[in-house]
Design a protein around this motif. Structure first.
Motif, PDB file in Angstrom:
ATOM      1  N   GLY A   5       0.804  -1.217   0.000  1.00 48.43           N
ATOM      2  CA  GLY A   5       0.000   0.000   0.000  1.00 48.43           C
ATOM      3  C   GLY A   5       0.836   1.266   0.000  1.00 48.43           C
ATOM      4  O   GLY A   5       1.953   1.282  -0.519  1.00 48.43           O
ATOM      5  N   TRP A   6       0.305   2.295   0.650  1.00 47.41           N
ATOM      6  CA  TRP A   6       0.966   3.602   0.624  1.00 47.41           C
ATOM      7  C   TRP A   6       2.037   3.746   1.706  1.00 47.41           C
ATOM      8  O   TRP A   6       1.881   3.220   2.818  1.00 47.41           O
ATOM      9  CB  TRP A   6      -0.051   4.710   0.859  1.00 47.41           C
ATOM     10  CG  TRP A   6      -0.869   5.072  -0.330  1.00 47.41           C
ATOM     11  CD1 TRP A   6      -0.552   5.971  -1.318  1.00 47.41           C
ATOM     12  CD2 TRP A   6      -2.170   4.572  -0.662  1.00 47.41           C
ATOM     13  NE1 TRP A   6      -1.570   6.048  -2.233  1.00 47.41           N
ATOM     14  CE2 TRP A   6      -2.569   5.200  -1.863  1.00 47.41           C
ATOM     15  CE3 TRP A   6      -3.038   3.642  -0.075  1.00 47.41           C
ATOM     16  CZ2 TRP A   6      -3.801   4.951  -2.474  1.00 47.41           C
ATOM     17  CZ3 TRP A   6      -4.255   3.385  -0.675  1.00 47.41           C
ATOM     18  CH2 TRP A   6      -4.622   4.030  -1.861  1.00 47.41           C
ATOM     19  N   SER A   7       3.097   4.474   1.363  1.00 46.26           N
ATOM     20  CA  SER A   7       4.059   4.969   2.349  1.00 46.26           C
ATOM     21  C   SER A   7       4.034   6.484   2.245  1.00 46.26           C
ATOM     22  O   SER A   7       4.370   7.032   1.198  1.00 46.26           O
ATOM     23  CB  SER A   7       5.483   4.539   2.000  1.00 46.26           C
ATOM     24  OG  SER A   7       5.585   3.154   2.090  1.00 46.26           O
ATOM     25  N   VAL A   8       3.600   7.123   3.308  1.00 46.05           N
ATOM     26  CA  VAL A   8       3.559   8.589   3.293  1.00 46.05           C
ATOM     27  C   VAL A   8       4.552   9.102   4.330  1.00 46.05           C
ATOM     28  O   VAL A   8       4.478   8.735   5.509  1.00 46.05           O
ATOM     29  CB  VAL A   8       2.149   9.122   3.645  1.00 46.05           C
ATOM     30  CG1 VAL A   8       2.104  10.646   3.526  1.00 46.05           C
ATOM     31  CG2 VAL A   8       1.082   8.489   2.773  1.00 46.05           C
ATOM     32  N   ILE A   9       5.496   9.923   3.883  1.00 44.78           N
ATOM     33  CA  ILE A   9       6.471  10.528   4.791  1.00 44.78           C
ATOM     34  C   ILE A   9       6.173  12.024   4.882  1.00 44.78           C
ATOM     35  O   ILE A   9       6.092  12.701   3.865  1.00 44.78           O
ATOM     36  CB  ILE A   9       7.914  10.305   4.279  1.00 44.78           C
ATOM     37  CG1 ILE A   9       8.216   8.805   4.216  1.00 44.78           C
ATOM     38  CG2 ILE A   9       8.929  11.036   5.153  1.00 44.78           C
ATOM     39  CD1 ILE A   9       9.497   8.467   3.472  1.00 44.78           C
ATOM     40  N   ILE A  10       5.976  12.494   6.108  1.00 46.07           N
ATOM     41  CA  ILE A  10       5.659  13.916   6.317  1.00 46.07           C
ATOM     42  C   ILE A  10       6.811  14.563   7.086  1.00 46.07           C
ATOM     43  O   ILE A  10       7.070  14.190   8.230  1.00 46.07           O
ATOM     44  CB  ILE A  10       4.367  14.072   7.147  1.00 46.07           C
ATOM     45  CG1 ILE A  10       3.235  13.229   6.542  1.00 46.07           C
ATOM     46  CG2 ILE A  10       3.959  15.538   7.259  1.00 46.07           C
ATOM     47  CD1 ILE A  10       2.044  13.053   7.496  1.00 46.07           C
TER      48      ILE A  10
END
Ligand SMILES: [Zn+2]
Length: 339
Positions: free
Chosen positions: A260-265
């Motif tokens: 799925g998604w990997s979101v880095i903030i």
């Protein structure tokens, strides 16, 4: 907004790729078509192949420095309200260069090749409407687009007050996947420095302070879960004093069929480091945004490229990242919200 037909790349092949939802190939097709027909782009991508880089290894992660003279305009862009108001918007479709073509993606976006690349393939995804750069309302589209672009490209967002060179026009960037070192390093960073603040069968959210950067890492296969989590983080972050328009952040996002998604903030305290504003010899033109914080630090001037060392990178990254105290308070607040 009605898009002028001559700006849209719409031959049989593109139409067939898009009707099959194959945006990865459509993106690649746009790139190959533009690099053969647009002199400026051909020249700048050829130059990129011979560009100088150097690498630094920190505990558990890597930063590269890229000497990229063509990025001078973007690095030193004046983005204060008056400067922005007094220039013509370079992302509005009617102002694009003659040679530039676009492909429609989603309901309101066009993809464009970036003729001043950092990535081996570098794109801008620009809204068809001239509207402010803002992530909360466009986050679903951001996730959807990153899925459409997988497995070859990674999507990037820069906040209006911390890196976007067009804060008045909503846009994302995309580039070759795994070119930004943090994409390879993130699991290691999570193991070494991560604090998990949310974890169930659908989603894992971690807070990571690696000594240089303060970041939040969200992993999930469920779009809705990520959106909920992001909103919670955004709202908590917004309550801390800072930018009035949008809490300062840069995003790096990719999608994988299995995971799925990997979101880095990346959380920020300021747009540019002090050394950016110094005079003459003391001046260092580094203006960190998502790609830099992700580990490809761009220096448009050779003197800066030569001077950059581990210590300077450490100093600049710490300076522009959210302070440790606020980060720690925020971590606790968000953890409570997720309970
Ligand atoms: Zn515009």
């Amino acid at each position: 907004m009605k898009v002028p037909d001559k700006k849209i790349l719409n031959d049989v092949e593109v139409r067939s790729l898009i009707s099959n939802n194959d945006y990865t190939s459509a993106t690649d097709y746009l790139f190959n078509s533009q690099i053969n027909s647009w002199e400026l782009m051909k020249k700048n991508y050829a130059a990129l192949k011979n560009i100088q880089t150097k690498s630094f290894w920190f505990e558990g992660f890597k930063l590269k420095v890229q000497f990229n003279p063509e990025r001078i305009k973007s690095t030193s862009a004046e983005v204060d309200e008056n400067s922005v108001k007094s220039r013509e918007c370079f992302l509005c479709i009617e102002n694009l260069p003659e040679e530039q073509k676009a492909i429609l993606i989603g309901n309101d976006f066009v993809m464009l090749c970036n003729p001043y690349p950092i990535f081996p393939q570098h794109f801008t995804f620009s809204s068809l409407n001239h509207q402010p750069q803002m992530i909360l309302e466009s986050f679903s589209e951001f996730l959807e687009m990153s899925k459409l672009l997988s497995p070859r490209y990674t999507l990037v967002y820069n906040g209006p007050a911390c890196g976007a060179s067009a804060p008045d026009h909503l846009h994302f960037q995309a580039g070759t996947k795994n070119f930004i070192p943090i994409e390879d390093d993130i699991q290691q960073l999570k193991n070494d420095f991560g604090k998990i603040v949310q974890e169930d069968e659908f989603i894992t959210t971690s807070y990571i302070d690696d000594g240089l950067r303060k970041l939040i890492f969200i992993e999930s296969t469920e779009q809705e879960e990520i959106e909920k989590s992001f909103r919670t983080i955004y709202k908590a972050y917004e309550r801390h004093p800072g930018e009035k328009f949008e809490p300062m952040m840069n995003l790096v996002c990719s999608y994988d069929e299995e995971f799925g998604w990997s979101v880095i903030i990346f959380l920020r305290s300021k747009h540019r480091p002090e050394c950016f504003y110094k005079n003459d010899f003391d001046r260092i033109l580094i203006s960190p945004a998502a790609i830099d914080l992700g580990g490809v630090v761009v220096t448009p001037r050779e003197e800066d490229f030569k001077r950059v060392d581990e210590e300077l990178l450490q100093k600049i990254f710490r300076e522009v990242s959210l302070d440790r105290q606020t980060f720690s308070v925020l971590t606790k607040e968000v953890k409570n919200e997720f309970r």
